[in-house]
Design a protein around this motif. Sequence first.
Motif, mmCIF file in Angstrom:
data_model
loop_
_atom_site.group_PDB
_atom_site.id
_atom_site.type_symbol
_atom_site.label_atom_id
_atom_site.label_comp_id
_atom_site.label_asym_id
_atom_site.label_seq_id
_atom_site.Cartn_x
_atom_site.Cartn_y
_atom_site.Cartn_z
ATOM 1 N N THR A 1 0.824 -1.201 0.000
ATOM 2 C CA THR A 1 0.000 0.000 0.000
ATOM 3 C C THR A 1 0.858 1.250 0.000
ATOM 4 N N ARG A 2 0.369 2.289 -0.656
ATOM 5 C CA ARG A 2 0.986 3.601 -0.524
ATOM 6 C C ARG A 2 0.481 4.234 0.769
ATOM 7 N N THR A 3 0.974 5.416 1.079
ATOM 8 C CA THR A 3 0.627 6.011 2.375
ATOM 9 C C THR A 3 -0.275 7.231 2.261
ATOM 10 N N SER A 4 -0.838 7.478 1.088
ATOM 11 C CA SER A 4 -1.812 8.560 0.970
ATOM 12 C C SER A 4 -3.100 8.136 1.677
ATOM 13 N N LEU A 5 -3.909 9.101 2.046
ATOM 14 C CA LEU A 5 -5.164 8.799 2.725
ATOM 15 C C LEU A 5 -6.066 7.935 1.842
ATOM 16 N N ARG A 6 -6.089 8.215 0.551
ATOM 17 C CA ARG A 6 -6.917 7.438 -0.372
ATOM 18 C C ARG A 6 -6.475 5.978 -0.430
ATOM 19 N N ALA A 7 -5.166 5.761 -0.514
ATOM 20 C CA ALA A 7 -4.653 4.398 -0.585
ATOM 21 C C ALA A 7 -4.897 3.649 0.721
ATOM 22 N N LEU A 8 -4.700 4.319 1.845
ATOM 23 C CA LEU A 8 -4.884 3.667 3.135
ATOM 24 C C LEU A 8 -6.350 3.356 3.405
ATOM 25 N N ALA A 9 -7.256 4.222 2.916
ATOM 26 C CA ALA A 9 -8.684 3.942 3.071
ATOM 27 C C ALA A 9 -9.062 2.673 2.321
ATOM 28 N N ALA A 10 -8.536 2.498 1.115
ATOM 29 C CA ALA A 10 -8.804 1.286 0.341
ATOM 30 C C ALA A 10 -8.198 0.057 1.014
ATOM 31 N N THR A 11 -7.007 0.217 1.576
ATOM 32 C CA THR A 11 -6.367 -0.895 2.268
ATOM 33 C C THR A 11 -7.182 -1.323 3.484
ATOM 34 N N ARG A 12 -7.695 -0.374 4.232
ATOM 35 C CA ARG A 12 -8.506 -0.691 5.410
ATOM 36 C C ARG A 12 -9.732 -1.529 5.014
ATOM 37 N N LEU A 13 -10.356 -1.190 3.902
ATOM 38 C CA LEU A 13 -11.527 -1.934 3.450
ATOM 39 C C LEU A 13 -11.158 -3.364 3.042
ATOM 40 N N SER A 14 -9.955 -3.548 2.546
ATOM 41 C CA SER A 14 -9.542 -4.852 2.032
ATOM 42 C C SER A 14 -8.965 -5.779 3.086
ATOM 43 N N ILE B 1 4.780 1.437 0.352
ATOM 44 C CA ILE B 1 5.393 2.074 -0.818
ATOM 45 C C ILE B 1 5.359 3.591 -0.599
ATOM 46 N N GLY B 2 6.513 4.214 -0.537
ATOM 47 C CA GLY B 2 6.583 5.658 -0.324
ATOM 48 C C GLY B 2 6.263 6.053 1.105
ATOM 49 N N PRO B 3 7.003 5.529 2.088
ATOM 50 C CA PRO B 3 6.745 5.917 3.478
ATOM 51 C C PRO B 3 6.934 7.422 3.669
ATOM 52 N N GLY B 4 6.077 8.005 4.516
ATOM 53 C CA GLY B 4 6.172 9.429 4.782
ATOM 54 C C GLY B 4 5.503 10.297 3.747
ATOM 55 N N GLN B 5 4.669 9.716 2.892
ATOM 56 C CA GLN B 5 3.996 10.491 1.856
ATOM 57 C C GLN B 5 2.474 10.357 1.953
ATOM 58 N N PRO B 6 1.818 10.841 2.990
ATOM 59 C CA PRO B 6 2.430 11.605 4.080
ATOM 60 C C PRO B 6 2.641 10.802 5.356
ATOM 61 N N TYR B 7 2.088 9.581 5.453
ATOM 62 C CA TYR B 7 2.126 8.868 6.725
ATOM 63 C C TYR B 7 3.316 7.917 6.788
ATOM 64 N N GLY B 8 3.882 7.802 7.992
ATOM 65 C CA GLY B 8 5.044 6.949 8.194
ATOM 66 C C GLY B 8 4.673 5.519 8.538
ATOM 67 N N GLU B 9 5.691 4.649 8.566
ATOM 68 C CA GLU B 9 5.467 3.226 8.838
ATOM 69 C C GLU B 9 4.793 3.008 10.187
ATOM 70 N N SER B 10 5.298 3.667 11.234
ATOM 71 C CA SER B 10 4.754 3.439 12.573
ATOM 72 C C SER B 10 3.303 3.908 12.672
ATOM 73 N N GLU B 11 2.970 5.010 11.986
ATOM 74 C CA GLU B 11 1.594 5.503 11.998
ATOM 75 C C GLU B 11 0.655 4.497 11.339
ATOM 76 N N VAL B 12 1.072 3.954 10.212
ATOM 77 C CA VAL B 12 0.235 2.993 9.494
ATOM 78 C C VAL B 12 0.075 1.714 10.310
ATOM 79 N N ALA B 13 1.173 1.215 10.868
ATOM 80 C CA ALA B 13 1.114 -0.009 11.667
ATOM 81 C C ALA B 13 0.203 0.181 12.877
ATOM 82 N N HIS B 14 0.282 1.341 13.518
ATOM 83 C CA HIS B 14 -0.535 1.606 14.702
ATOM 84 C C HIS B 14 -2.014 1.680 14.344
ATOM 85 N N GLN B 15 -2.347 2.363 13.269
ATOM 86 C CA GLN B 15 -3.742 2.534 12.883
ATOM 87 C C GLN B 15 -4.381 1.221 12.454
#
Length: 269
Positions: A138-151, A173-187
């Motif tokens: 997954t990429r780290t944009s809000l749009r990409a993460l929203a789709a990942t959450r659904l899947s 893919i592309g950590p920090g754009q805008p969210y970092g690895e730890s933020e994604v893992a935590h959420q």
Amino acid sequence: MTTSSLLLALTWPRDVVLVDADRIPSQAIESGYLRDRGSSSPGLITLAQERRSRVTLTRAVWEQSVRLTDGDQPNRRFLPGFTHPGASDLFAPAWEDFAATLADLESAGVDVVVDAGRIGSGLPTGLVRHADLVMIATRTSLRALAATRLSLPSVMEPVGETAAQAEFGLLIIGPGQPYGESEVAHQFGVPVLGSLPHDAAAAGFLSDGDGTARKFDRSALLRAGIAVSQRLAQRVGRRSRVLGDGEPRPAGTGWGLPADTADVGGVPR
């Protein structure tokens, strides 16, 4: 995920086979990275026919795969996927036997990387049942993460139901754009197993055959791919020793096929 899967196969530290198991065919690797090699194969649909004729699937996998690189060690091969829409429906009864065949390659020192494409409604149960590790890119944009959450549920639930319970995690893919690895893992409450930079030029060499190998060889994407592949290979190796006989897997030993078909081997599963 196709570009990331190809990168992993090209940097994997052991013999490896990359399998295109995307149920929505695109022939992305044949028309991109391999476009100048003239390599072709009927791929997975032929394996379904071989299965019905009771041909040994291990041999069929070898015969339908093509080289990703020439004359190097480890050996790296590619098994093309479906060639027309709807073909994956015909393959449905074969997923279990096919996945078991890929898992059996482990005893010959061969790993398998499977590109399952977009998740959609989930992954074939047979693939999940025989996997050591399942990873969502997954990429780290809000749009990409929203789709990942659904899947996530459609993948995590089958993984949890398998007897061996494959490891599960994310490839960022592309950590920090805008969210970092730890933020994604935590959420998500899911571990990040690796990350790759957003490097459009280097990725274009893999996805479309654009640019030169020399530039790719100097890229941050390649360096990150090597690091991620090493890390994942170690995880898969440790898991195999825990679930298996405790012996380390041999490296670069080929496919263990009859002499008239074996010349090189390779991949992660």
